[in-house]
Design an enzyme around this catalytic site. Structure first.
Site, short mmCIF file in Angstrom:
data_model
loop_
_atom_site.label_atom_id
_atom_site.label_comp_id
_atom_site.label_asym_id
_atom_site.label_seq_id
_atom_site.Cartn_x
_atom_site.Cartn_y
_atom_site.Cartn_z
N SER A 70 62.81 48.94 11.05
CA SER A 70 63.50 48.49 12.35
C SER A 70 65.13 48.83 11.81
O SER A 70 65.42 48.98 10.77
CB SER A 70 63.34 47.15 12.56
OG SER A 70 61.93 46.62 12.82
N1 SAH Z 1 59.29 45.15 9.66
C1 SAH Z 1 58.95 46.30 9.16
C2 SAH Z 1 57.66 47.01 10.15
C3 SAH Z 1 58.36 47.50 11.60
S1 SAH Z 1 57.06 48.34 12.38
C4 SAH Z 1 59.83 47.19 8.75
O1 SAH Z 1 60.95 47.18 9.05
O2 SAH Z 1 59.59 48.15 8.02
C5 SAH Z 1 55.70 47.21 12.82
C6 SAH Z 1 54.79 46.36 11.91
O3 SAH Z 1 53.88 45.66 12.43
C7 SAH Z 1 53.90 47.85 11.33
O4 SAH Z 1 53.81 48.05 10.08
C8 SAH Z 1 52.59 47.65 12.06
O5 SAH Z 1 51.59 48.01 11.10
C9 SAH Z 1 52.71 46.12 12.08
N2 SAH Z 1 51.71 45.34 13.23
C10 SAH Z 1 51.60 45.68 14.34
N3 SAH Z 1 50.58 44.99 14.77
C11 SAH Z 1 50.27 44.02 13.82
C12 SAH Z 1 49.48 42.85 13.70
N4 SAH Z 1 48.71 42.49 14.76
N5 SAH Z 1 49.26 41.96 12.49
C13 SAH Z 1 50.17 42.54 11.35
N6 SAH Z 1 50.91 43.37 11.50
C14 SAH Z 1 51.19 44.36 12.68
#
Ligand code: SAH
Length: 219
Positions: A70
């Site tokens: 993010s």
């Molecule tokens: N905050 C993190 C990831 C942001 S992207 C960073 O900054 O790196 C969003 C993340 O949420 C991704 O890794 C995706 O796989 C995860 N995600 C999406 N749906 C999800 C769910 N139902 N349960 C757990 N993780 C999920």
């Protein structure tokens, strides 16, 4: 030296981080602890080497598997919103590369972080180790269900956007606790804030944002 270069990319790294912090201040981020952490935590180790030189730009970047780290402004905004008061036990949904998790680990006593893409977790865990972070508990699972075993939580943060707030997450906010997450679709999303005030859930809407979708099941 370990696998990660914690000092930074060349000599300019601390100056580049400071510039990012200045930018966040000018955009209205006020929480001193959040700003200090963004100035300290080496965001470049959360990003693949080819993109590391862009780590201190205020922008989202790809982390593989169609996901993104993010934008620092959004990480700062959500962290400052979640920690409007001290909160000890945090649930995070969407570990991804682990950057938001690393901030949470410094702001709270313990962090429970759930990620649905198994392949992202080893990298995140490695980074926590390199940074000396040992209060993060991780799980491969579907964040739509929260993490029942360790519920309730003083704070819940979600970094992917579902069309509606998952019921299980609402049920896992402790009294006095707060949930901060994006809600919406690809065309329109806003940060939603839910406070559990003596058992009553009080919701308010924050900034427009753009997160990847929150998907069901594990990958
Ligand atoms: N905050 C993190 C990831 C942001 S992207 C960073 O900054 O790196 C969003 C993340 O949420 C991704 O890794 C995706 O796989 C995860 N995600 C999406 N749906 C999800 C769910 N139902 N349960 C757990 N993780 C999920």
């Amino acid at each position: 030296m370990g696998k990660f270069n914690l000092d930074g990319i060349g000599m300019t790294s601390q100056r580049t981080r400071d510039r990012l912090v200045d930018r966040l201040v000018s955009q209205g981020i006020q929480d001193a602890r959040v700003l200090e952490l963004i100035g300290k935590i080496p965001r470049h180790i959360f990003i693949e080497e080819a993109l590391a030189h862009r780590a201190y730009e205020d922008t989202a970047l790809p982390i593989g598997h169609g996901q993104t780290i993010s934008q620092p402004y959004i990480v700062a905004l959500m962290s400052q919103t979640l920690f409007n008061i001290p909160r000890a036990k945090i649930l995070e949904v969407g570990t991804g590369c682990g950057y938001q998790t690393a901030l949470l680990a410094h702001l709270a006593d313990s962090v429970y972080s759930v990620e649905r893409i198994e392949a992202l977790m080893p990298g995140a865990r490695e980074r926590f180790g390199a940074l000396g972070i040992n209060n993060v508990h991780t799980r491969i699972g579907d964040g739509y269900e929260g993490w029942e075993r360790f519920a309730p939580f003083d704070g819940i943060i979600v970094t992917a956007a579902p069309p509606e707030i998952p019921q299980a997450l609402l049920a896992q906010i402790t009294e006095g606790g707060r949930l901060v997450m994006p809600v919406g679709n690809a065309a329109s999303q806003h940060i939603q804030i839910v406070d559990n005030l003596d058992g009553d859930l009080v919701q308010s809407t924050g900034d427009a944002v753009r997160f990847v979708p929150m998907l069901r099941g594990i990958a």
